[in-house]
Design a protein around this motif. Sequence first.
Motif, PDB file in Angstrom:
ATOM      1  N   SER A  39       0.852  -1.209   0.000  1.00  0.00           N
ATOM      2  CA  SER A  39       0.000   0.000   0.000  1.00  0.00           C
ATOM      3  C   SER A  39       0.876   1.243   0.000  1.00  0.00           C
ATOM      4  N   ALA A  40       0.212   2.373  -0.044  1.00  0.00           N
ATOM      5  CA  ALA A  40       0.902   3.664   0.092  1.00  0.00           C
ATOM      6  C   ALA A  40       1.478   3.772   1.503  1.00  0.00           C
ATOM      7  N   THR A  45      -2.307   8.385   1.031  1.00  0.00           N
ATOM      8  CA  THR A  45      -3.540   8.423   0.228  1.00  0.00           C
ATOM      9  C   THR A  45      -4.413   9.603   0.677  1.00  0.00           C
ATOM     10  N   GLU A 127       0.449   4.206  -4.004  1.00  0.00           N
ATOM     11  CA  GLU A 127       0.912   2.820  -4.108  1.00  0.00           C
ATOM     12  C   GLU A 127       2.048   2.700  -5.125  1.00  0.00           C
ATOM     13  N   PHE A 190      -4.376  -1.557  -4.376  1.00  0.00           N
ATOM     14  CA  PHE A 190      -5.376  -0.485  -4.375  1.00  0.00           C
ATOM     15  C   PHE A 190      -6.040  -0.224  -5.721  1.00  0.00           C
ATOM     16  N   ARG A 204     -11.407   2.292  -0.584  1.00  0.00           N
ATOM     17  CA  ARG A 204     -10.403   2.604   0.435  1.00  0.00           C
ATOM     18  C   ARG A 204     -10.010   1.317   1.178  1.00  0.00           C
ATOM     19  N   GLY A 205      -8.746   1.230   1.481  1.00  0.00           N
ATOM     20  CA  GLY A 205      -8.237   0.005   2.117  1.00  0.00           C
ATOM     21  C   GLY A 205      -8.144  -1.149   1.125  1.00  0.00           C
ATOM     22  N   GLY A 206      -8.195  -0.818  -0.174  1.00  0.00           N
ATOM     23  CA  GLY A 206      -8.344  -1.842  -1.205  1.00  0.00           C
ATOM     24  C   GLY A 206      -7.132  -2.724  -1.476  1.00  0.00           C
ATOM     25  N   SER A 207      -5.983  -2.428  -0.865  1.00  0.00           N
ATOM     26  CA  SER A 207      -4.816  -3.284  -1.133  1.00  0.00           C
ATOM     27  C   SER A 207      -4.996  -4.697  -0.595  1.00  0.00           C
ATOM     28  N   ASP A 208      -5.772  -4.837   0.475  1.00  0.00           N
ATOM     29  CA  ASP A 208      -6.089  -6.195   0.968  1.00  0.00           C
ATOM     30  C   ASP A 208      -6.790  -6.969  -0.150  1.00  0.00           C
TER      31      ASP A 208
HETATM   32  N1  ASP Z   1      -3.759   3.361   0.342  1.00  0.00           N
HETATM   33  C1  ASP Z   1      -5.116   2.993   0.152  1.00  0.00           C
HETATM   34  C2  ASP Z   1      -5.982   3.563   1.254  1.00  0.00           C
HETATM   35  O1  ASP Z   1      -5.467   4.256   2.116  1.00  0.00           O
HETATM   36  C3  ASP Z   1      -5.293   1.513   0.007  1.00  0.00           C
HETATM   37  C4  ASP Z   1      -4.869   0.700   1.197  1.00  0.00           C
HETATM   38  O2  ASP Z   1      -4.300   1.203   2.152  1.00  0.00           O
HETATM   39  O3  ASP Z   1      -5.133  -0.510   1.182  1.00  0.00           O
HETATM   40  O4  ASP Z   1      -7.160   3.366   1.251  1.00  0.00           O
END
Ligand code: ASP
Length: 473
Positions: A39-40, A45, A127, A190, A204-208
């Motif tokens: 992720s970033a 982000t 990212e 992401f 958001r949080g899409g790297s998972d």
């Molecule tokens: N950097 C992105 C976010 O903050 C994706 C991630 O962290 O998974 O939503």
Amino acid sequence: MSAQTVVKFGGSNLKNSSDFVGLARIVKAYNRPLVIVVSATFGLTNKIEGIIGSAINDHTLIAGFIDNLKTEQVNLVNQNIPDKALRNECLHILRQRTEGLKAILQRIALIGEVSPSLHDLALSYGERLSSVLLSHILTAHGVACQEILPENLGLITDGHFGDATVNFARSAPKVKAQLNEDKTYVVPGFYGISADGEVTLLGRGGSDFSAAAIAHCIDARYLDIWKDVNGFLSADPRFVPNARHIAKLSYNEAAELAYFGARILHPGTISPLKAKKIPLRIFNIENHDNILFPATTINGSAELHPGVIKSIAFSDDFGILRLKGAGVGARSGILAEVTNRLDHEKINIKSVITSQISINILLSVSDLEKALKSITDNPLATVHEIETVTNISVVAVVGEGLMEQTGIMYKVLEAAASQNINIRTIVMGASEVSAYLIVDQSDRNLTINIIHQNLFETDKQLNTQQYEITTAF
Ligand code: ASP
Ligand code: MG
């Protein structure tokens, strides 16, 4: 079965410059080829989101933002890459990418508004910078690896800007063909690419979710997600101080917890893994010395806990669109028309609860106004009144065996009743492993704590005073 394990490092693993070396140590400890999704760096982000917003009104802010970003990168590279040639190569690519971001921000400022496509493209740069940094820092620490971008990997999405999902049928053959089992790769998470080649974010949080999607595509042995917390707990420890650690969860339990607001995982993470029976292991970076012991392992085995419920989750991101009218519950076609209109607006329905006189549609709070408008703009004859309900929280209890065991919901409701909590709605039966209550947001903290106490801490007496003032989350 592929030899590869997919490993995901998130923003919480990238807070300080020295964290990169820690990641290199972990990668080495695996001692096998990996597909690493990154992720970033922490907070980046949000910073890009912020500059997009302010650049529209004041384009002169862009230069300062970009300069800061470059300074941070130079510091990171200088501290983590001793070899001069490698350092220069890394800085060169970082500079090119940062200039790419600058050009996008300038375009946004020039147009004076952010199109969904430019928004997603700009945000993907957090990212893209991490993957350059990590791949070079790993190389500097003796891990041969190659950066590969989702556009080159063939991670194809449904094209839905901001919150896309992956098209697995199209992506799997491409992703599989791109990744050689004997090599280590670093992939920015992401985002994926639409059928037209546009960058689309996975939420958001899409790297998972990126990591789970890649694991699915290559039939990975494991997906290992590194966090800065001890895996799943019986409740969010920021709200429930006595929350307990959970070592094992089934796919269904983890999926329901993520759906109902457990912030540890992107809600889309589980289903691509479940489909291929790929175990998900969550590791705590604080315990990085031992990669043999995940904090929580999630797989297909459904273990029963003596108390049945394993964890409590909550979400404030629920609002109700309520359509009232005599007999709405008994007429055909109303729900079909309503869901059609919401679908047309690309609004996701989280749940539907109907009765003879009202239809309650649970939506994300940010979709409520648009949903209301889609109905009121063209009224339905059978619906006499429409209202939206906000400031509510959904509190879910999750555990395998919930539907087979008697007395579980009694305990949940007894707990709520003991504190005079007004329960607006109770839903169970929608899934075999979860049930949920809707309460006023002002009662949420007390609700989760009293339920937690009744289910997990029978030895303790809760001090309810501390929940009288609730913090919005
Ligand atoms: N950097 C992105 C976010 O903050 C994706 C991630 O962290 O998974 O939503
Ligand atoms: Mg993150």
